[in-house]
Each structure stands twice: as structure tokens, then as C-alpha cells.
Motif scaffolding. Structure first.
Motif, PDB file in Angstrom:
ATOM      1  N   VAL A  14       0.833  -1.201   0.000  1.00  0.00           N
ATOM      2  CA  VAL A  14       0.000   0.000   0.000  1.00  0.00           C
ATOM      3  C   VAL A  14       0.866   1.248   0.000  1.00  0.00           C
ATOM      4  CG1 VAL A  14      -1.726   1.291   1.304  1.00  0.00           C
ATOM      5  CG2 VAL A  14      -1.911  -1.196   1.118  1.00  0.00           C
ATOM      6  N   MET A  15       1.950   1.221   0.774  1.00  0.00           N
ATOM      7  CA  MET A  15       2.857   2.367   0.817  1.00  0.00           C
ATOM      8  C   MET A  15       3.456   2.648  -0.563  1.00  0.00           C
ATOM      9  SD  MET A  15       4.498   4.786   2.309  1.00  0.00           S
ATOM     10  CE  MET A  15       4.023   4.509   4.011  1.00  0.00           C
ATOM     11  N   ALA A  16       3.911   1.604  -1.243  1.00  0.00           N
ATOM     12  CA  ALA A  16       4.469   1.787  -2.584  1.00  0.00           C
ATOM     13  C   ALA A  16       3.407   2.302  -3.545  1.00  0.00           C
ATOM     14  CB  ALA A  16       5.052   0.469  -3.088  1.00  0.00           C
ATOM     15  N   GLY A  17       2.178   1.807  -3.426  1.00  0.00           N
ATOM     16  CA  GLY A  17       1.091   2.297  -4.273  1.00  0.00           C
ATOM     17  C   GLY A  17       0.794   3.765  -4.025  1.00  0.00           C
ATOM     18  N   MET A  18       0.851   4.183  -2.755  1.00  0.00           N
ATOM     19  CA  MET A  18       0.628   5.597  -2.419  1.00  0.00           C
ATOM     20  C   MET A  18       1.719   6.472  -3.017  1.00  0.00           C
ATOM     21  SD  MET A  18      -0.523   5.160   1.570  1.00  0.00           S
ATOM     22  CE  MET A  18      -0.441   6.914   1.902  1.00  0.00           C
ATOM     23  N   ILE A  19       2.967   6.021  -2.914  1.00  0.00           N
ATOM     24  CA  ILE A  19       4.085   6.797  -3.460  1.00  0.00           C
ATOM     25  C   ILE A  19       3.939   6.961  -4.968  1.00  0.00           C
ATOM     26  CG2 ILE A  19       6.582   6.801  -3.823  1.00  0.00           C
ATOM     27  CD1 ILE A  19       6.837   5.281  -1.160  1.00  0.00           C
ATOM     28  N   ILE A  20       3.613   5.864  -5.658  1.00  0.00           N
ATOM     29  CA  ILE A  20       3.447   5.920  -7.112  1.00  0.00           C
ATOM     30  C   ILE A  20       2.283   6.824  -7.494  1.00  0.00           C
ATOM     31  CG2 ILE A  20       2.870   4.543  -9.150  1.00  0.00           C
ATOM     32  CD1 ILE A  20       4.380   2.205  -7.833  1.00  0.00           C
ATOM     33  N   THR A  21       1.204   6.761  -6.714  1.00  0.00           N
ATOM     34  CA  THR A  21       0.032   7.598  -7.007  1.00  0.00           C
ATOM     35  C   THR A  21       0.335   9.074  -6.779  1.00  0.00           C
ATOM     36  OG1 THR A  21      -1.443   5.789  -6.363  1.00  0.00           O
ATOM     37  CG2 THR A  21      -2.384   8.009  -6.436  1.00  0.00           C
ATOM     38  N   PHE A  22       0.992   9.400  -5.667  1.00  0.00           N
ATOM     39  CA  PHE A  22       1.290  10.797  -5.342  1.00  0.00           C
ATOM     40  C   PHE A  22       2.294  11.417  -6.306  1.00  0.00           C
ATOM     41  CE2 PHE A  22       0.261   9.957  -0.607  1.00  0.00           C
ATOM     42  CZ  PHE A  22      -1.102  10.049  -0.892  1.00  0.00           C
ATOM     43  N   MET A  82      -0.655  13.956  -6.874  1.00  0.00           N
ATOM     44  CA  MET A  82      -0.999  15.099  -6.043  1.00  0.00           C
ATOM     45  C   MET A  82       0.198  16.024  -5.827  1.00  0.00           C
ATOM     46  SD  MET A  82      -2.341  15.033  -2.107  1.00  0.00           S
ATOM     47  CE  MET A  82      -3.544  13.770  -2.513  1.00  0.00           C
ATOM     48  N   ILE A  83       1.350  15.440  -5.520  1.00  0.00           N
ATOM     49  CA  ILE A  83       2.546  16.248  -5.272  1.00  0.00           C
ATOM     50  C   ILE A  83       3.014  16.938  -6.546  1.00  0.00           C
ATOM     51  CG2 ILE A  83       4.970  16.127  -4.553  1.00  0.00           C
ATOM     52  CD1 ILE A  83       4.230  13.845  -2.700  1.00  0.00           C
ATOM     53  N   ARG A 121       1.108  17.816  -9.086  1.00  0.00           N
ATOM     54  CA  ARG A 121       0.170  18.896  -9.369  1.00  0.00           C
ATOM     55  C   ARG A 121       0.409  20.100  -8.456  1.00  0.00           C
ATOM     56  NH1 ARG A 121      -0.040  17.266 -13.441  1.00  0.00           N
ATOM     57  NH2 ARG A 121      -1.637  16.108 -14.553  1.00  0.00           N
ATOM     58  N   PHE A 122       0.754  19.846  -7.201  1.00  0.00           N
ATOM     59  CA  PHE A 122       1.008  20.941  -6.263  1.00  0.00           C
ATOM     60  C   PHE A 122       2.254  21.732  -6.677  1.00  0.00           C
ATOM     61  CE2 PHE A 122       2.922  22.537  -2.273  1.00  0.00           C
ATOM     62  CZ  PHE A 122       1.897  23.393  -1.884  1.00  0.00           C
ATOM     63  N   ILE A 123       3.291  21.032  -7.132  1.00  0.00           N
ATOM     64  CA  ILE A 123       4.506  21.715  -7.594  1.00  0.00           C
ATOM     65  C   ILE A 123       4.199  22.566  -8.822  1.00  0.00           C
ATOM     66  CG2 ILE A 123       6.815  21.346  -8.554  1.00  0.00           C
ATOM     67  CD1 ILE A 123       7.026  18.843  -6.829  1.00  0.00           C
ATOM     68  N   GLU A 124       3.387  22.028  -9.718  1.00  0.00           N
ATOM     69  CA  GLU A 124       2.988  22.797 -10.897  1.00  0.00           C
ATOM     70  C   GLU A 124       2.149  24.016 -10.509  1.00  0.00           C
ATOM     71  OE1 GLU A 124       2.834  19.191 -14.231  1.00  0.00           O
ATOM     72  OE2 GLU A 124       0.988  19.934 -13.304  1.00  0.00           O
ATOM     73  N   PHE A 125       1.312  23.862  -9.485  1.00  0.00           N
ATOM     74  CA  PHE A 125       0.486  24.977  -9.010  1.00  0.00           C
ATOM     75  C   PHE A 125       1.348  26.119  -8.477  1.00  0.00           C
ATOM     76  CE2 PHE A 125      -1.644  27.024  -5.383  1.00  0.00           C
ATOM     77  CZ  PHE A 125      -2.736  27.596  -6.032  1.00  0.00           C
ATOM     78  N   LEU A 126       2.497  25.759  -7.868  1.00  0.00           N
ATOM     79  CA  LEU A 126       3.411  26.776  -7.349  1.00  0.00           C
ATOM     80  C   LEU A 126       4.230  27.425  -8.456  1.00  0.00           C
ATOM     81  CD1 LEU A 126       4.724  24.981  -4.128  1.00  0.00           C
ATOM     82  CD2 LEU A 126       2.963  26.752  -4.283  1.00  0.00           C
ATOM     83  N   GLY A 127       4.118  26.910  -9.667  1.00  0.00           N
ATOM     84  CA  GLY A 127       4.809  27.515 -10.796  1.00  0.00           C
ATOM     85  C   GLY A 127       6.160  26.913 -11.115  1.00  0.00           C
ATOM     86  N   PRO A 153       8.006  20.141 -12.181  1.00  0.00           N
ATOM     87  CA  PRO A 153       8.283  18.970 -11.340  1.00  0.00           C
ATOM     88  C   PRO A 153       9.283  18.029 -11.982  1.00  0.00           C
ATOM     89  CG  PRO A 153       6.169  18.731 -12.421  1.00  0.00           C
ATOM     90  CD  PRO A 153       6.645  20.114 -12.742  1.00  0.00           C
ATOM     91  N   ALA A 154      10.045  17.366 -11.135  1.00  0.00           N
ATOM     92  CA  ALA A 154      11.026  16.391 -11.624  1.00  0.00           C
ATOM     93  C   ALA A 154      10.327  15.071 -11.954  1.00  0.00           C
ATOM     94  CB  ALA A 154      12.105  16.171 -10.576  1.00  0.00           C
ATOM     95  N   GLN A 155      11.026  14.230 -12.659  1.00  0.00           N
ATOM     96  CA  GLN A 155      10.531  12.884 -12.968  1.00  0.00           C
ATOM     97  C   GLN A 155      10.895  11.973 -11.793  1.00  0.00           C
ATOM     98  OE1 GLN A 155       8.641  12.156 -15.675  1.00  0.00           O
ATOM     99  NE2 GLN A 155       8.761  14.353 -16.173  1.00  0.00           N
TER     100      GLN A 155
END
Length: 316
Positions: A139-147, A154-155, A157-163, A166-168
């Protein structure tokens, strides 16, 4: 001389008799120990019989005893392979990175929790920090891949929102170790504070009262009373962590691993998995795993001896 011989012959029997009496007297305790003893005998010491296939060219149809003895050929093959140093570097770098970041944080968090006097707030924060420990590795690995997904993370998108761009995160080898270590820190730091909080509960309150009378601040009392109290516990935990420095759990690494980040994510344990279970190279993978275990034992004994000579706090 006859009397002395008789005395010598009687001593062992008396000793054995007293041992039997002690066992019979405390049979409940020995019965309580029996499941743990059987577990280690069956699942840890029993399988050691199969270590000998590291020195043989194991063929399942011939069995362990019927397989050809090849000595250290598999070890030489591993040491001379082009990926040996890469595997060793990845394993050591991830382990020491995790130790440097993850080992001090439970200590700092435990010292901070110990200073909190607001009961409900303290319990709430402890619950929040403990909770990730109960999330399974899958589940932890799935959360990391999803975020961190480039398309919907989510992370990201948040970095893009800040302008920012984001890294790969999931495919760039430079990010793999950081993602692995900090996700592990988030999952285990709260749980790791338990043992230090237990050690801090043994601090004599009179020491704090005397320090307050002398005008010592809370920081000074934390550094000069609380911290020295848990130093023996810290030493033991450090020894245990060093003894498992190459014992990285391959589950999360394997789940986060892909062909693009293999340069930084391939460690000894994942290589043993591929060689042994995927490629069916049983003898070779056993030799690599045995090498890993021997290095862990050497590190454990070395760090234990250093701790014993410097602070007299050691496992044995």
C-alpha cells in the motif's frame, strides 16, 4: 585422593540435578519461551543446512548432497562481475542514507514528546505519527506511485500549481534514494519513538527538580538529564541498525523499481531475488545472499566491539 575423585564425580550430578530442579520450578517460563525457540530453530537455524549449495552447482533433481562441489566459484563469479560494485554502492549508499536521516529522528521526536505536558495533544500527535507504521509495504508503494505520478500525482500537481517544473520522481535515478529514504522515515519514525519514550520514563524526577532549583532551562535539562539517560538505548539500537546495514528489505525497492531507475535502485537483495527466483540460479543467488549476511555479521561484531570499548554499552 579417593575422596577428591568422589567429590569430583558427585559435582556434575549435583549440578545437573540443580539445573533440572530450576527448570521444573520455572516450567511456566520455559513453556512461555518454547514457541519463540521453536520459531528460530525451524525458520532460522534449520534452513542453514541449505547454505552449502552456495559452494555447489545445485541441481534440484540431484538434491543438495548429490550436487557437484564447486567451492568458491560462485563467489568469484559475483566479485568479478561488472555489476558487483554498482550493487555494493547502491546498497551501502541507501543504507547509510537511511541511517543518517532515519536514526536520529525518533530520538529527537521522543525527547520532544517527553516535554509535552498537554495530554490530549500529546496523544493525538503520537497517534498520527504511529499510524503510518501499520500501512503495508504494498500500500505504501502504491501511495508513493500515485502521489508522484507525472499525469495525476498530487505532489506533482502541487509543484505545478506553485509555478515550478516537477522532476521525474519515479523514473529519474537521482530521486530514487531520496524517495525511498524519506517515505521510510515518514512510515517508521513515530513507531521508533516508543522504545526511547520507554527509556525516558525511567528518568528520576528528582534530577529535574534539582536542576530546576539550580536554574537549568528545559533545553539544558533535556541535554544533560534526558539524553544521557537514553544513551545506552541509543547505542544498542545503533549496533542493531549497523548489523542490518546490508539487509535492506527488497519489497519496497522492488515495487518502486523500474527499468529507468534501475541504475540507482538495484541492490543486493533485489539481485538475489532475480537471480534465485526469476532466473533459477539457486547456487549463485545463495552465494550472493551468504556474502551479504557475512558482511552484516562483520559490521555487527565490529560496531559492538567499538561500543564496548568506548562506552561499555554493547549487546554482549
Amino acid at each position: 585422593m579417593k575422596v577428591s575423585h568422589a567429590a569430583v564425580s558427585v559435582k556434575p550430578s549435583l549440578k545437573n540435578k540443580s539445573l533440572g530442579k530450576r527448570i521444573w520450578k520455572n516450567w511456566e517460563l520455559y513453556l512461555f519461551m518454547l514457541p519463540a525457540l521453536l520459531y528460530f530453530l525451524v525458520f532460522h537455524y534449520g534452513p542453514m543446512y541449505g547454505i552449502q549449495i552456495a559452494f555447489k552447482n545445485f541441481v534440484p533433481s540431484k538434491g543438495i548432497t548429490g550436487s557437484e562441489w564447486v567451492g568458491f566459484d560462485h563467489f568469484e563469479r559475483f566479485f568479478n562481475s561488472y555489476f558487483f560494485w554498482d550493487l555494493l554502492w547502491n546498497t551501502f549508499s541507501i543504507s547509510f542514507y537511511e541511517l543518517a536521516i532515519g536514526f536520529p529522528l525518533p530520538i529527537i521526536l521522543a525527547l520532544a514528546f517527553n516535554e509535552v505536558r498537554n495530554g490530549p495533544f500529546k496523544k493525538s500527535v503520537q497517534t498520527v505519527t504511529y499510524a503510518p507504521h501499520f500501512i503495508s509495504v504494498v500500500v505504501m508503494a502504491g501511495m508513493i506511485i500515485t502521489f508522484l505520478s507525472p499525469s495525476s500525482g498530487m505532489i506533482v500537481r502541487f509543484i505545478e500549481f506553485l509555478g515550478f517544473q516537477p522532476a521525474q520522481f519515479l523514473t529519474d535515478p537521482a530521486w530514487f534514494k531520496t524517495i525511498y529514504v524519506f517515505s521510510g522515515v515518514w512510515q517508521s519514525t513515530g513507531w521508533g519513538t516508543i522504545i526511547y519514550l520507554a527509556a525516558l520514563s525511567g528518568v528520576d524526577p528528582q534530577l529535574h527538580e534539582a536542576a530546576i532549583m539550580d536554574g537549568a532551562s528545559r533545553i539544558k535539562r533535556m541535554l544533560h538529564i534526558n539524553l544521557p539517560t537514553i544513551v545506552p538505548t541509543i547505542t544498542i539500537m545503533l549496533i542493531l541498525n549497523m548489523g542490518n546495514i546490508l539487509g535492506l528489505g527488497f519489497e519496497k525497492i522492488l515495487l518502486l523499481q523500474n527499468s529507468l531507475n534501475m541504475e540507482a535502485s538495484d541492490v543486493i537483495s533485489t539481485y538475489v531475488y532475480r537471480a534465485g527466483l526469476v532466473d533459477a540460479q539457486y547456487s549463485f543467488s545463495t552465494a550472493v545472499g551468504l556474502f551479504n549476511s557475512v558482511i552484516n555479521v562483520i559490521l555487527l561484531v565490529t560496531v559492538n566491539q567499538i561500543a564496548k570499548r568506548t562506552s561499555e554499552n554493547s549487546l554482549w
